[in-house]
Design an enzyme around this catalytic site. Structure first.
Site, PDB file in Angstrom:
ATOM      1  N   ASP A 160       0.853  -1.190   0.000  1.00  0.00           N
ATOM      2  CA  ASP A 160       0.000   0.000   0.000  1.00  0.00           C
ATOM      3  C   ASP A 160       0.896   1.249   0.000  1.00  0.00           C
ATOM      4  OD1 ASP A 160      -2.415   1.390   0.212  1.00  0.00           O
ATOM      5  OD2 ASP A 160      -2.399   1.346   2.409  1.00  0.00           O
TER       6      ASP A 160
ATOM      7  N   SER B 148      -8.773   2.525   8.728  1.00  0.00           N
ATOM      8  CA  SER B 148      -9.188   3.209   9.971  1.00  0.00           C
ATOM      9  C   SER B 148     -10.331   2.485  10.685  1.00  0.00           C
ATOM     10  CB  SER B 148      -9.619   4.648   9.661  1.00  0.00           C
ATOM     11  OG  SER B 148      -8.534   5.366   9.132  1.00  0.00           O
TER      12      SER B 148
END
Ligand code: G3H
Ligand code: 13P
Ligand code: ZN
Length: 332
Positions: A94, A280
């Protein structure tokens, strides 16, 4: 050189082609810990979903790249042990920020990498992405690129220059860079504070912030330019308010945390958006469960006692995303 193929992992090619055709999105969940890995695999197996397990540079610094790679290999074996005959698991880098980092991942078992040149001038982004693509494709590794800057609507209002991805650039970018998928900017952003209160309205009943909508017009314009090309959405946590409330109730302080409403992600999943990044929400699910457990069991100190409900809570969240938001269930 360790090929991802020897680890039982797959690249994103076939997965994305099916997702675009089928009108659903593949979940891309970040992981840093064993509990996140276990929860992701359990959720993917139970829902019969392909899954992308992604590792940021920060995750590599925290947990060690080699350990994470073995964890991904372990994830494949664990999925089989849980009854999935042919797991479809991608190990993805990522936000890779250099050719060297991407190469290191490709050489060490990753099946997919992101080269994030979105902060670079356009031509430099193309050149860097192409360099990664040229190397990755020699090893049958897929490459995600990014065009446009993830920031949120504030910049759209405040800045003379739009940070959203420019639809008129995507054909040239995809063609010349050779990337396999493209992350775009349509108003999502990273973290648990995606919008400032002044960018939102407030629900009079709950007092909670209601964020502005994503720029679906930009997404549709991009789809028109690149029909069937895999599009990626970063910054797609929804920041579940029940988890925020639990965190705040048990000693946390996350005032006005706000994410992307799930209905909008559901809508995006039906389009050419075939990878949706969520980090998150996992952090919130883990923290909420741990805070609650700690507050209710002040005498406990065995990490297994509080990590177990944390893992359960993350698994519940992952299953919810797969089944009710992205629609990637029952695809294996
Ligand atoms: O896009 C960012 C991801 O949420 C990873 O975050 O760099 O803190 O691991 P991190
Ligand atoms: P969130 O912070 O919205 O979970 O985004 C994660 C992400 O985009 C990882 O690349
Ligand atoms: Zn991201």
């Amino acid at each position: 050189m360790t090929s991802y193929k020897d680890l039982g992992l797959v690249n994103t090619k076939e997965m994305f082609a099916k997702a675009v055709k089928g009108g659903y999105a593949i979940p891309a969940f970040n992981f840093n810990t064993m509990e996140q890995m276990q929860a992701i695999v359990q959720a993917a197996v139970e829902t019969k979903s392909p899954v992308i397990m992604q590792v940021s540079k920060g995750a590599r610094n925290y947990a060690n790249g080699t350990i994470l790679r073995y964890m991904a290999q372990g994830a494949v074996e664990y999925a089989k042990e849980l009854g999935c005959a042919k797991p479809q698991i991608v190990l993805h880098l990522d936000h890779g920020d250099s050719f060297e980092l991407c190469k290191d991942c490709i050489d060490n078992g990753f099946s997919s990498v992101m080269i994030d040149g979105s902060a670079l001038p356009y031509e430099e982004n193309i050149a860097l992405t192409k360099k990664v693509v040229d190397y990755a494709h020699q090893h049958d590794v897929t490459v995600e690129a990014e065009l446009g800057v993830l920031a949120g609507v504030e910049d759209e209002v405040a800045s003379e220059v739009s940070h959203y991805t420019k639809p008129e650039e995507v054909i040239d970018f995809a063609k010349r860079s050779g990337c396999d998928s493209l992350a775009i900017s349509i108003g999502t952003s990273h973290g648990a504070y995606k919008f400032k209160p002044e960018q939102c309205t407030r629900d009079p009943k709950t007092g909670k912030l209601v964020p502005p909508p994503l720029a679906f017009d930009v997404l549709h314009a991009i789809e028109e330019k690149l029909p069937g090309f895999p599009i990626v959405l970063h910054g797609s946590s929804s920041v579940p308010q029940d988890e925020v409330d639990t965190i705040n109730k048990f000693g946390g302080k996350l005032p006005d945390a706000v994410g992307i409403p799930e209905e909008q992600l559901r809508e995006a999943s039906k389009s050419a958006v075939c990878k949706i990044n969520i980090d998150s929400d996992s952090r919130l699910a883990m923290t909420a469960a741990i805070r609650k457990y700690m507050a209710e069991n002040p005498g406990h100190f065995d990490p297994r006692q509080y990590l177990k409900p944390a893992r359960e809570n993350m698994k519940k969240m992952y299953i919810h995303k797969i089944v009710n938001v992205l629609g990637s269930n029952d695809k294996l």
